[in-house]
Design a protein around this motif. Sequence first.
Motif, PDB file in Angstrom:
ATOM      1  N   ILE A 226       0.552  -1.518  -0.366  1.00  0.00           N
ATOM      2  CA  ILE A 226       0.039   0.093  -0.039  1.00  0.00           C
ATOM      3  C   ILE A 226       0.551   1.437  -0.025  1.00  0.00           C
ATOM      4  CG2 ILE A 226      -1.945   2.033   1.402  1.00  0.00           C
ATOM      5  CD1 ILE A 226      -2.522  -1.162   2.213  1.00  0.00           C
ATOM      6  N   GLY A 227       1.007   2.104  -0.877  1.00  0.00           N
ATOM      7  CA  GLY A 227       1.469   3.153  -0.721  1.00  0.00           C
ATOM      8  C   GLY A 227       0.701   5.198  -0.509  1.00  0.00           C
ATOM      9  N   VAL A 228       1.387   5.282   0.647  1.00  0.00           N
ATOM     10  CA  VAL A 228       0.670   6.281   0.422  1.00  0.00           C
ATOM     11  C   VAL A 228       1.290   8.191   0.031  1.00  0.00           C
ATOM     12  CG1 VAL A 228       0.712   8.282   2.541  1.00  0.00           C
ATOM     13  CG2 VAL A 228       0.370   5.443   2.845  1.00  0.00           C
ATOM     14  N   TRP A 229       0.674   8.559  -1.048  1.00  0.00           N
ATOM     15  CA  TRP A 229       2.003   9.821  -1.297  1.00  0.00           C
ATOM     16  C   TRP A 229       2.082  10.487  -0.270  1.00  0.00           C
ATOM     17  CZ3 TRP A 229       3.936  11.490  -5.520  1.00  0.00           C
ATOM     18  CH2 TRP A 229       4.099  12.361  -5.816  1.00  0.00           C
ATOM     19  N   LEU A 230       3.324  11.203  -0.324  1.00  0.00           N
ATOM     20  CA  LEU A 230       3.695  11.861   1.157  1.00  0.00           C
ATOM     21  C   LEU A 230       3.041  13.084   1.086  1.00  0.00           C
ATOM     22  CD1 LEU A 230       5.597  11.811   3.237  1.00  0.00           C
ATOM     23  CD2 LEU A 230       7.712  12.106   2.048  1.00  0.00           C
ATOM     24  N   PRO A 231       3.095  13.902   0.136  1.00  0.00           N
ATOM     25  CA  PRO A 231       2.115  15.264  -0.219  1.00  0.00           C
ATOM     26  C   PRO A 231       0.759  14.860   0.793  1.00  0.00           C
ATOM     27  CG  PRO A 231       3.158  14.773  -2.254  1.00  0.00           C
ATOM     28  CD  PRO A 231       3.536  13.609  -1.256  1.00  0.00           C
ATOM     29  N   ASP A 232       0.563  14.002   0.691  1.00  0.00           N
ATOM     30  CA  ASP A 232      -1.115  14.267   1.359  1.00  0.00           C
ATOM     31  C   ASP A 232      -0.609  13.912   2.925  1.00  0.00           C
ATOM     32  OD1 ASP A 232      -2.711  13.330  -1.160  1.00  0.00           O
ATOM     33  OD2 ASP A 232      -2.927  11.389  -0.783  1.00  0.00           O
ATOM     34  N   GLY A 233       0.400  13.928   3.366  1.00  0.00           N
ATOM     35  CA  GLY A 233       0.668  13.933   4.880  1.00  0.00           C
ATOM     36  C   GLY A 233       0.325  15.568   5.455  1.00  0.00           C
ATOM     37  N   VAL A 234       0.420  16.458   4.512  1.00  0.00           N
ATOM     38  CA  VAL A 234      -0.275  17.538   4.724  1.00  0.00           C
ATOM     39  C   VAL A 234      -1.013  18.404   3.774  1.00  0.00           C
ATOM     40  CG1 VAL A 234       2.741  18.269   5.774  1.00  0.00           C
ATOM     41  CG2 VAL A 234       1.693  17.908   2.868  1.00  0.00           C
ATOM     42  N   GLY A 235      -1.678  17.674   3.288  1.00  0.00           N
ATOM     43  CA  GLY A 235      -2.823  18.572   2.316  1.00  0.00           C
ATOM     44  C   GLY A 235      -2.177  19.642   1.264  1.00  0.00           C
ATOM     45  N   ASP A 236      -1.407  18.821   0.439  1.00  0.00           N
ATOM     46  CA  ASP A 236      -0.718  19.223  -0.955  1.00  0.00           C
ATOM     47  C   ASP A 236      -1.925  18.982  -1.322  1.00  0.00           C
ATOM     48  OD1 ASP A 236       0.537  20.775  -2.409  1.00  0.00           O
ATOM     49  OD2 ASP A 236       2.934  19.373  -2.582  1.00  0.00           O
ATOM     50  N   ARG A 237      -2.473  20.066  -2.171  1.00  0.00           N
ATOM     51  CA  ARG A 237      -3.191  20.634  -3.220  1.00  0.00           C
ATOM     52  C   ARG A 237      -2.842  20.019  -4.785  1.00  0.00           C
ATOM     53  NH1 ARG A 237      -5.356  20.494   0.963  1.00  0.00           N
ATOM     54  NH2 ARG A 237      -7.984  21.654   1.250  1.00  0.00           N
TER      55      ARG A 237
END
Length: 721
Positions: free
Chosen positions: A659-670
């Motif tokens: 399972i991959g987590v897009w790292l920018p999702d961790g700070v709310g990047d748009r």
Amino acid sequence: MTGTRTDELARLAELHGVAVSYRPAPDRTVTVPDSAVVAALHALGVDATTPEAVRAALADRERALRERLLPPTVVHWAGDPHDPAALTALPPRTRVRIETEAGEESYRVSAPLVAGLPLVAGLPLGVHRVTATAPDGRTAHAHLVVAPDRLPAPPGRSYGLLVQLYSLLSRRSWGMGDLGDLAELAGWAGRVAGAGFVQVNPLHSAVPGAPTDPSPYRPSSRRFPDPVHLRVEDVPEYAYAEDRERLAGLLERAARLRAAVLDKGALIDRDAVWELKREALETVLAVPLGPGRRAAYDAFRAAHGQALDDHATYYALAETHGPDWTTWPDGLRDPRSAATARTRAELADRVAFHTRLAWLTDGQLRAAHRTAREAGMPVGIVHDLAVGVHPAGADSWAQQDVFAAGMSVGAPPDAFNARGQDWGLPPWRPDRLASCGYAPFRELLRALFRYAGALRIDHVMGLFRLWWIPQGSPPTEGTYVHYDAEAMLAVLALEAGRAGSVVIGEDLGTVEPGVRETLQRRGVFGTSVLWFERDWTGDGRPLPPERWRADCLATATTHDLPPTAARLTGDHVELRDRLGLLTRPAAEERAEAVADVTEWLALLGGLGLVDSVGPVDSLAPVDPLGPVGSTATGPPGADEEAQVRAVHRFLLRTPARLIGVWLPDGVGDRRPQNLPGTCAEYPNWRLPIADREGRAVPLEELTAAPRLRALLEVFAQLREG
């Protein structure tokens, strides 16, 4: 060739693996233009320009196939008790000699003479040499690939972080993320967050010169990594460089470049970063290597041989003649010419400089992977293999014999792009690959697996076929050319097995029937992105978690797609609207985006993964290119963060092994890192990781961000085993 297509042309194309039609959907067949077929055949060395030429070429091909004893490459999967069909089809009384990779030889009699005595019995894994001599005196040579029947699988189940390395700046980097930052992230993610891997973009060598194409998917060379990713201070010789004043000045300039991105909203400037690093490395590499380091450097040179020499020579020549080798003086366009040999000797210092850079970068890549494994990651660093290389770069110069001249790789028209796509990448010739036992592919994989716990292969369908477009023609006027997928997969399995590395295929979009099944059977993982996982053969609704495949990397997004927050809020529609990329009225696009997200949130709510089942349903137009491309809308709220976490809880509910987590999702990047269909309109490949307001977030703050910590807490059960 003009006029109606003849049966002879269709047959000739078939015998060379060139398609005359394709099926974009089960109920639709598209006929490709004759011009594309003729051009593809020409790139394969076959003249089909006139009916007479077609008949002659067809007769030659049929005779060659009829008379040959062996194809150029033969595959045997370990564990299969039977000989490959190509060997069992040899005429009776044919003598067979097999020379293994290790140089051992054995003479064997063709299987038809000795019942139950397989020719390949007991052969080790590897690429061996077969010589067959028929009773009539005909002799043939072939490469015999003996491969494990499946690729390595990841140990257990794990999750990991997905990041574009250049975007991951720390307070120590020089204006873009580097291999020191990668090691820091891996060490933190493994020990603190319990992650099993970190996946990065392709780190291949870029085309030299300025401005450089910032896209990591159109490199100069896939064979060697780009030294722009080096952490200069981590080079051991840095401590002994004599010109400390010069290095101190470069550090000050690097600090200003870094501050411009992290504190002032500037875009990443790869060219400026490389200018500083190159100048610093000129000073650092003037320090003589100690005996141990010299021995390691010499071993690296010996291991990579001619390929490394060619690579360094190209970059040395590019400093004098420019990066496009097709414009160099005639003698230098041939890597094996006497003129090139003389110039290589004249530029020995510059060749040595670029050779050292390749060695240093390889060393820091291996150190980053070692850090990941020591931090407890079962997989480690996942590297990305681009589809191809720049037509004027290092690889296309050094390996001209295996590239199809006058052709470019792309994609035919589909539901997402009615005009098709031209990626500007020259394809490998399948016939030349087979004749050399896939040596370029083997060497490429072996180099990457030196520092990769897993390898993501972009557009993995290219192992089966590629869309070839004649130069000067639109993408709609191309055709598919097929490769020996069994041989490509066997080489992949062999090299991955030797390294103990996992392989993930990017198999999104239109895929030829049977391809996914073949990849799965051989142990190549697929890629599943949440928003695309619907019941396309049924009612089209979101696919429930239990129906997802297990052998895949499951993610919420990729570098080419909107971050999860942008998808949930509809910001991605506003961005595309303001850039003029919509093909329908904005109101229709917004309505479809709301309906799509609403369906997914309804499924998440039904599974008890989130309380709120409604996305933001009022999407006011915003400036998509605000601070560093920010597209934030509306006030920040807990619902958005809860929904992002719910999306990842859903991924955890699937059987996906990775399972991959897009790292920018961790700070709310748009902002997406790449917006397909744009060039100057959007800062592709130049954005640092940023929060929802578009403020760049350095690595030190990122790893301490409460939002990221809360998101990764979703995977606590994986950390606990």
